[in-house]
Design a protein around this motif. Structure first.
Motif, PDB file in Angstrom:
ATOM      1  N   GLU A 124       0.826  -1.210   0.000  1.00  0.00           N
ATOM      2  CA  GLU A 124       0.000   0.000   0.000  1.00  0.00           C
ATOM      3  C   GLU A 124       0.861   1.262   0.000  1.00  0.00           C
ATOM      4  O   GLU A 124       0.527   2.255  -0.652  1.00  0.00           O
ATOM      5  N   ILE A 125       1.974   1.217   0.732  1.00  0.00           N
ATOM      6  CA  ILE A 125       2.875   2.384   0.773  1.00  0.00           C
ATOM      7  C   ILE A 125       3.451   2.643  -0.614  1.00  0.00           C
ATOM      8  O   ILE A 125       3.555   3.793  -1.054  1.00  0.00           O
ATOM      9  N   LYS A 126       3.793   1.571  -1.314  1.00  0.00           N
ATOM     10  CA  LYS A 126       4.323   1.723  -2.680  1.00  0.00           C
ATOM     11  C   LYS A 126       3.267   2.359  -3.593  1.00  0.00           C
ATOM     12  O   LYS A 126       3.565   3.260  -4.378  1.00  0.00           O
ATOM     13  N   LEU A 127       2.022   1.887  -3.454  1.00  0.00           N
ATOM     14  CA  LEU A 127       0.917   2.447  -4.239  1.00  0.00           C
ATOM     15  C   LEU A 127       0.675   3.925  -3.903  1.00  0.00           C
ATOM     16  O   LEU A 127       0.154   4.673  -4.720  1.00  0.00           O
ATOM     17  N   ALA A 128       1.040   4.308  -2.678  1.00  0.00           N
ATOM     18  CA  ALA A 128       0.749   5.661  -2.184  1.00  0.00           C
ATOM     19  C   ALA A 128       1.881   6.653  -2.433  1.00  0.00           C
ATOM     20  O   ALA A 128       1.803   7.797  -1.970  1.00  0.00           O
ATOM     21  N   GLU A 129       2.910   6.252  -3.162  1.00  0.00           N
ATOM     22  CA  GLU A 129       4.075   7.137  -3.351  1.00  0.00           C
ATOM     23  C   GLU A 129       3.678   8.500  -3.923  1.00  0.00           C
ATOM     24  O   GLU A 129       4.132   9.548  -3.462  1.00  0.00           O
ATOM     25  N   ASN A 130       2.806   8.491  -4.922  1.00  0.00           N
ATOM     26  CA  ASN A 130       2.388   9.760  -5.527  1.00  0.00           C
ATOM     27  C   ASN A 130       1.537  10.585  -4.560  1.00  0.00           C
ATOM     28  O   ASN A 130       1.716  11.798  -4.435  1.00  0.00           O
ATOM     29  N   ALA A 131       0.622   9.911  -3.866  1.00  0.00           N
ATOM     30  CA  ALA A 131      -0.243  10.608  -2.892  1.00  0.00           C
ATOM     31  C   ALA A 131       0.602  11.260  -1.795  1.00  0.00           C
ATOM     32  O   ALA A 131       0.341  12.403  -1.393  1.00  0.00           O
ATOM     33  N   LEU A 132       1.611  10.553  -1.313  1.00  0.00           N
ATOM     34  CA  LEU A 132       2.490  11.095  -0.275  1.00  0.00           C
ATOM     35  C   LEU A 132       3.153  12.384  -0.758  1.00  0.00           C
ATOM     36  O   LEU A 132       3.195  13.388  -0.035  1.00  0.00           O
ATOM     37  N   LYS A 133       3.624  12.353  -2.001  1.00  0.00           N
ATOM     38  CA  LYS A 133       4.316  13.518  -2.567  1.00  0.00           C
ATOM     39  C   LYS A 133       3.350  14.690  -2.760  1.00  0.00           C
ATOM     40  O   LYS A 133       3.620  15.825  -2.346  1.00  0.00           O
ATOM     41  N   VAL A 134       2.203  14.426  -3.367  1.00  0.00           N
ATOM     42  CA  VAL A 134       1.216  15.474  -3.679  1.00  0.00           C
ATOM     43  C   VAL A 134       0.657  16.115  -2.403  1.00  0.00           C
ATOM     44  O   VAL A 134       0.404  17.328  -2.368  1.00  0.00           O
ATOM     45  N   VAL A 147     -12.013   7.920  -4.202  1.00  0.00           N
ATOM     46  CA  VAL A 147     -12.189   6.456  -4.337  1.00  0.00           C
ATOM     47  C   VAL A 147     -12.147   6.053  -5.800  1.00  0.00           C
ATOM     48  O   VAL A 147     -11.506   5.050  -6.163  1.00  0.00           O
ATOM     49  N   LYS A 148     -12.824   6.819  -6.652  1.00  0.00           N
ATOM     50  CA  LYS A 148     -12.892   6.470  -8.066  1.00  0.00           C
ATOM     51  C   LYS A 148     -11.562   6.679  -8.784  1.00  0.00           C
ATOM     52  O   LYS A 148     -11.196   5.929  -9.678  1.00  0.00           O
ATOM     53  N   LYS A 149     -10.838   7.715  -8.366  1.00  0.00           N
ATOM     54  CA  LYS A 149      -9.568   8.036  -9.029  1.00  0.00           C
ATOM     55  C   LYS A 149      -8.522   8.407  -7.978  1.00  0.00           C
ATOM     56  O   LYS A 149      -8.225   9.580  -7.759  1.00  0.00           O
ATOM     57  N   PRO A 150      -7.957   7.388  -7.287  1.00  0.00           N
ATOM     58  CA  PRO A 150      -6.952   7.669  -6.244  1.00  0.00           C
ATOM     59  C   PRO A 150      -5.748   8.410  -6.812  1.00  0.00           C
ATOM     60  O   PRO A 150      -5.394   8.260  -7.971  1.00  0.00           O
ATOM     61  N   LEU A 151      -5.131   9.224  -5.963  1.00  0.00           N
ATOM     62  CA  LEU A 151      -3.936   9.985  -6.379  1.00  0.00           C
ATOM     63  C   LEU A 151      -2.795   9.039  -6.750  1.00  0.00           C
ATOM     64  O   LEU A 151      -2.666   7.966  -6.169  1.00  0.00           O
TER      65      LEU A 151
END
Length: 237
Positions: free
Chosen positions: A180-190, A233-237
């Motif tokens: 999940e953390i790998k998937l969240a790399e962009n969200a973390l940055k943004v 939910v529909k378009k995660p960061l």
């Protein structure tokens, strides 16, 4: 029997309960089981399961060492009150906000607070996407907690707007947390966040693969986040 079982499960984590706290947790259990007959609050209804998988598991957030006396804490998507309500019982100085999209669950939590004598709790019926844009709540909290709500990229957009800069989001996650953390790399940055620590925790022999993902907010959240209801939910960061 029940008080001894409760104390035993908590003491394994290093948490010692006062007599008042024992009474409060037993009252919480009783209300949870009773209300659960009429609405879907939990699939776990035996005492040992409730004490271990709900109450003690909620308190593992304290093993992060980030939650201090008097902190303002919001539990996003609290459901039946986990982890926010057990944290409040164990650490009554916390100013807790419990947010959930179902009013029936909020009514249940108000009943728990009334019956246990807890104060300094703010109950919010609504969506994180809406209240994250409300300046009365946005960037007002030292700590955000959440359990079993959504995958991390979605959860970060729900939760980070509530956090003060320098505050911590504590997500309770299972064995796929690294994924999940790998998937969240962009969200973390943004969202101006960084992973501070991943802490593995265990409440019992049965409860394995539980992790605290501890995330620090390093700068303010852009006002375009959270996006309107449904979009994260529909378009995660």
């Amino acid at each position: 029997m029940k008080p001894n079982l409760l104390k035993s499960i908590f003491s394994k984590l290093g948490f010692e309960l006062s007599d008042t706290q024992v009474t409060q947790f037993l009252t919480y259990e009783s209300l949870l089981v009773e209300w659960n007959k009429h609405m879907n609050l939990t699939g776990i209804t035996d005492s040992e399961g409730i004490y271990d998988k709900h109450f003690a598991d909620s308190l593992t957030c304290l093993l992060s060492d980030k939650i201090k006396d008097g902190d303002k804490v919001i539990d996003v998507g609290t459901g039946a009150g986990f982890p926010g309500m057990p944290l409040k019982i164990f650490k009554p100085s916390l100013e807790i906000t419990l947010l959930d999209s179902l009013n029936k669950r909020i009514n249940f939590l108000k009943a728990v607070a009334d019956e246990t004598g807890l104060d300094k709790i703010d109950f919010i019926h609504g969506r994180a996407e809406d209240f994250g844009q409300d300046l009365a709540y946005r960037e007002q909290y030292d700590i955000v907690v959440s359990r079993a709500v959504a995958e991390l990229p979605i959860l970060l957009e729900f939760c980070s707007p509530f956090l003060k800069v320098g505050g911590y989001f504590i997500a309770q996650k299972g064995k796929k947390c690294e994924e999940e953390i790998k998937l969240a790399e962009n969200a973390l940055k943004v969202l101006n966040l960084e992973v501070a620590e991943i802490k593995s925790v265990e409440t019992s022999v049965e409860t394995k693969d539980h992790n605290l993902v501890i995330i620090r907010k390093v700068a303010s959240t852009d006002m375009k986040y959270p996006r309107r209801a449904g979009k994260p939910v529909k378009k995660p960061l």
